[in-house]
Motif scaffolding. Structure first.
Motif, PDB file in Angstrom:
ATOM      1  N   ASP A  32      50.475 -34.823   6.084  1.00 21.02           N
ATOM      2  CA  ASP A  32      49.299 -34.700   6.993  1.00 21.02           C
ATOM      3  C   ASP A  32      48.925 -33.544   7.548  1.00 21.02           C
ATOM      4  N   ASP A  33      47.829 -33.065   7.876  1.00 16.91           N
ATOM      5  CA  ASP A  33      47.501 -31.845   8.708  1.00 16.91           C
ATOM      6  C   ASP A  33      48.434 -30.627   8.347  1.00 16.91           C
ATOM      7  N   GLU A  77      40.709 -32.153   4.941  1.00 17.62           N
ATOM      8  CA  GLU A  77      40.170 -33.202   5.752  1.00 17.62           C
ATOM      9  C   GLU A  77      39.272 -32.400   6.930  1.00 17.62           C
TER      10      GLU A  77
END
Ligand code: C2E
Ligand code: MG
Ligand code: MG
Ligand code: MG
Length: 280
Positions: free
Chosen positions: A180-181, A237
């Motif tokens: 993630d990220d 995202e």
């Protein structure tokens, strides 16, 4: 500043500290009982094919509603839950609830075959994770490949034998593993190569600046390059504008999520929106 702080200044300062301590104590006290009191719920952000807008999956995002503290986003409480260890029980609940929801949507005829769930660092290290994942899949009768776990880069840099074992075991169950990220933290490229990761989630930190900001463009290009040479899926995202979407499509990134499509939605709204024949 501290020189000018007289006796009253210090008193105010200590009072403020005491107030902060008290608030933290209150939060942690409520947090301890929150799973038991059924105070959590999940909202679901659609992950879509950027070209067509077609649904490909969903990310579960936790929300906490407490009678005295009100409605809270994870930024308010996940770190505390990590410190106290409550994250293990909370994480187990999220896994079970997210899988249950995917099962229910599928039974209702929704064409969706992936649920993404965030796993925090401490939860990842806990003995409980593998067992929780297995139970969640079993209870909802879902195959492992329909579950995607999102970890932060912090998991990568701890080159722990336990990390490898956990990743291997999860991959053995067919579970998808994403970072993630990606790009915000340590960029541990070396570990990317060594662990059985299936995807990267390109951080919204960089999406924000494209297509105008040159360094954000460069980071997106670099991450895409790394991902494609390592055979990793990329999900963008924080996609908020058509210009960002078009830039990502040009780069060859086909999957994304963000306010351009939808924020996290309650499950019934999610179903209504994506049920076959529903207008876009
Ligand atoms: P994340 O996993 O990176 O989730 C994306 C966050 O960005 C979410 O915030 C989402 O609401 C927000 N977001 C989505 N699209 C956009 C957009 O287009 N623009 C902007 N500006 N923001 C967007 P949220 O729900 O407040 O979650 C924050 C973080 O809390 C998550 O970041 C994740 O790291 C953590 N988190 C959420 N649910 C869980 C959970 O069940 N367990 C654990 N351990 N962590 C969780
Ligand atoms: Mg996430
Ligand atoms: Mg993220
Ligand atoms: Mg984030």
């Amino acid at each position: 500043d501290s020189k000018r702080r007289g006796r009253n200044g210090w008193q105010a300062f200590t009072a403020e500290l005491a107030e902060q301590q008290l608030q933290r104590l209150q939060l942690e006290t409520h947090l301890r009982r929150a799973v038991y009191n059924d105070e959590f719920h999940l909202v679901y952000q659609p992950q879509v094919d950027l070209g067509s807008g077609r649904l490909v999956g969903s990310e579960a995002l936790i929300r906490w509603r407490n009678r005295s503290l009100g409605e809270m986003r994870p930024d308010r409480f996940i770190d505390h839950a990590e410190t106290t260890g409550d994250i293990v029980g909370i994480g187990r609940w999220v896994l079970r609830e997210g899988c249950r929801q995917l099962r229910q949507w599928r039974d209702a005829g929704l064409a969706i075959d992936r649920i993404a769930i965030n796993v925090s660092y401490r939860q990842f290290l806990s003995e409980d994770l593998i067992q929780s994942v297995r139970e969640a899949l079993d209870q909802s009768d879902l195959p492992g490949h329909m579950l995607e776990l999102e970890f932060t880069e912090r998991v990568l840099i701890e080159d722990d034998p336990d990390t490898h074992r956990a990743f291997d075991e999860l991959r053995g169950m067919g579970v998808q593993l994403s970072i993630d990220d990606f790009g915000e933290g340590y960029s541990a490229l070396n570990y990317l190569r060594r662990l059985p990761i299936s995807g990267l989630k390109l951080s919204q930190l960089f999406i924000q600046g494209v297509p105008d900001n040159h360094s954000d463009v460069a980071v997106c290009q670099a991450v895409t390059g790394i991902a494609s040479s390592l055979g990793l899926q990329v999900v963008a995202e924080g996609v908020e504008t058509p210009a960002q979407r078009d830039f990502l499509l040009q780069l060859g990134i086909t999957t994304g999520q963000g306010f351009l499509y939808a924020p996290g939605l309650p499950p019934d709204q999610f179903l209504q929106r994506y049920r076959a024949g529903a207008p876009d």
